[in-house]
Design a protein around this motif. Sequence first.
Motif, PDB file in Angstrom:
ATOM      1  N   GLY A  91       0.828  -1.197   0.000  1.00 54.44           N
ATOM      2  CA  GLY A  91       0.000   0.000   0.000  1.00 54.44           C
ATOM      3  C   GLY A  91       0.863   1.248   0.000  1.00 54.44           C
ATOM      4  O   GLY A  91       2.095   1.173  -0.037  1.00 54.44           O
ATOM      5  N   VAL A  92       0.194   2.379   0.061  1.00 49.73           N
ATOM      6  CA  VAL A  92       0.887   3.655   0.197  1.00 49.73           C
ATOM      7  C   VAL A  92       0.969   3.981   1.686  1.00 49.73           C
ATOM      8  O   VAL A  92      -0.045   3.945   2.388  1.00 49.73           O
ATOM      9  N   TYR A  93       2.154   4.273   2.138  1.00 46.66           N
ATOM     10  CA  TYR A  93       2.390   4.580   3.550  1.00 46.66           C
ATOM     11  C   TYR A  93       2.560   6.091   3.707  1.00 46.66           C
ATOM     12  O   TYR A  93       3.393   6.697   3.034  1.00 46.66           O
ATOM     13  N   TYR A  94       1.779   6.645   4.617  1.00 45.84           N
ATOM     14  CA  TYR A  94       1.779   8.085   4.863  1.00 45.84           C
ATOM     15  C   TYR A  94       2.290   8.382   6.264  1.00 45.84           C
ATOM     16  O   TYR A  94       1.860   7.762   7.237  1.00 45.84           O
ATOM     17  N   CYS A  95       3.141   9.361   6.344  1.00 44.91           N
ATOM     18  CA  CYS A  95       3.633   9.842   7.621  1.00 44.91           C
ATOM     19  C   CYS A  95       2.720  10.963   8.110  1.00 44.91           C
ATOM     20  O   CYS A  95       2.219  11.751   7.305  1.00 44.91           O
ATOM     21  N   SER A  96       2.509  11.012   9.405  1.00 42.76           N
ATOM     22  CA  SER A  96       1.728  12.108   9.983  1.00 42.76           C
ATOM     23  C   SER A  96       2.449  12.669  11.203  1.00 42.76           C
ATOM     24  O   SER A  96       3.175  11.950  11.885  1.00 42.76           O
ATOM     25  N   ALA A  97       2.207  13.950  11.445  1.00 38.88           N
ATOM     26  CA  ALA A  97       2.808  14.607  12.607  1.00 38.88           C
ATOM     27  C   ALA A  97       1.811  15.607  13.173  1.00 38.88           C
ATOM     28  O   ALA A  97       1.261  16.424  12.432  1.00 38.88           O
ATOM     29  N   ARG A  98       1.593  15.544  14.459  1.00 35.47           N
ATOM     30  CA  ARG A  98       0.718  16.503  15.147  1.00 35.47           C
ATOM     31  C   ARG A  98       1.608  17.596  15.747  1.00 35.47           C
ATOM     32  O   ARG A  98       2.283  17.384  16.756  1.00 35.47           O
ATOM     33  N   VAL A  99       1.612  18.726  15.093  1.00 33.04           N
ATOM     34  CA  VAL A  99       2.475  19.834  15.491  1.00 33.04           C
ATOM     35  C   VAL A  99       1.747  20.699  16.509  1.00 33.04           C
ATOM     36  O   VAL A  99       0.558  21.007  16.333  1.00 33.04           O
ATOM     37  N   VAL A 100       2.482  21.096  17.541  1.00 26.72           N
ATOM     38  CA  VAL A 100       1.915  21.902  18.614  1.00 26.72           C
ATOM     39  C   VAL A 100       2.123  23.379  18.305  1.00 26.72           C
ATOM     40  O   VAL A 100       3.262  23.832  18.162  1.00 26.72           O
ATOM     41  N   TRP A 101       1.028  24.115  18.201  1.00 27.37           N
ATOM     42  CA  TRP A 101       1.076  25.569  18.017  1.00 27.37           C
ATOM     43  C   TRP A 101       0.420  26.228  19.229  1.00 27.37           C
ATOM     44  O   TRP A 101      -0.326  25.581  19.963  1.00 27.37           O
ATOM     45  N   SER A 102       0.643  27.516  19.402  1.00 27.27           N
ATOM     46  CA  SER A 102       0.060  28.223  20.539  1.00 27.27           C
ATOM     47  C   SER A 102      -1.460  28.214  20.473  1.00 27.27           C
ATOM     48  O   SER A 102      -2.143  28.203  21.500  1.00 27.27           O
ATOM     49  N   GLN A 103      -2.022  28.174  19.258  1.00 22.04           N
ATOM     50  CA  GLN A 103      -3.473  28.197  19.100  1.00 22.04           C
ATOM     51  C   GLN A 103      -4.080  26.805  19.036  1.00 22.04           C
ATOM     52  O   GLN A 103      -5.291  26.666  18.880  1.00 22.04           O
ATOM     53  N   GLY A 104      -3.254  25.782  19.163  1.00 21.70           N
ATOM     54  CA  GLY A 104      -3.762  24.419  19.131  1.00 21.70           C
ATOM     55  C   GLY A 104      -2.906  23.514  18.271  1.00 21.70           C
ATOM     56  O   GLY A 104      -2.056  23.976  17.525  1.00 21.70           O
ATOM     57  N   ASP A 105      -3.183  22.210  18.357  1.00 21.84           N
ATOM     58  CA  ASP A 105      -2.419  21.236  17.579  1.00 21.84           C
ATOM     59  C   ASP A 105      -3.009  21.106  16.181  1.00 21.84           C
ATOM     60  O   ASP A 105      -4.226  21.304  15.966  1.00 21.84           O
ATOM     61  N   TYR A 106      -2.164  20.708  15.243  1.00 17.19           N
ATOM     62  CA  TYR A 106      -2.632  20.534  13.861  1.00 17.19           C
ATOM     63  C   TYR A 106      -1.894  19.352  13.257  1.00 17.19           C
ATOM     64  O   TYR A 106      -0.686  19.208  13.439  1.00 17.19           O
ATOM     65  N   ASP A 107      -2.657  18.534  12.527  1.00 20.57           N
ATOM     66  CA  ASP A 107      -2.079  17.347  11.897  1.00 20.57           C
ATOM     67  C   ASP A 107      -1.597  17.648  10.484  1.00 20.57           C
ATOM     68  O   ASP A 107      -2.329  18.223   9.679  1.00 20.57           O
ATOM     69  N   TYR A 108      -0.374  17.224  10.209  1.00 17.74           N
ATOM     70  CA  TYR A 108       0.200  17.358   8.873  1.00 17.74           C
ATOM     71  C   TYR A 108       0.496  15.968   8.310  1.00 17.74           C
ATOM     72  O   TYR A 108       0.735  15.017   9.058  1.00 17.74           O
TER      73      TYR A 108
END
Length: 119
Positions: A91-108
């Motif tokens: 399959g296709v393997y995707y990397c993800s990262a939950r980055v912490v910002w002052s206004q909240g976390d966001y998934d990339y």
Amino acid sequence: QVQLVESGGGLVQAGGSLRLSCVVSGSINSINTMGWFRQAPGKQRELAASITSGGRTNYADSVKGRFTISRDNAKNTVYLQMNSLKPEDTGVYYCSARVVWSQGDYDYWGQGTQVTVSS
């Protein structure tokens, strides 16, 4: 601008091994959970493995004992060592990262890397 770049995918015979890497770049203070998801043809994307900033890991039942996730926080890099590969790991393997910002976390997400396991 946050970017995730994966590498290490390819074609391997059943029983073989591959090691995926994912580097997160950009002006980042910290990253919470990092993970690897995969998507087989015609199926939904599913979690393969994840790891918190403290090193706590979580694995899908289908990969337990065969895959190992690790990370280097200093390098903002996450790895997935895949052993005893099976055709169903294709399959296709995707990397993800939950980055912490002052206004909240966001998934990339990364762009994905193809893993093909031949029988």
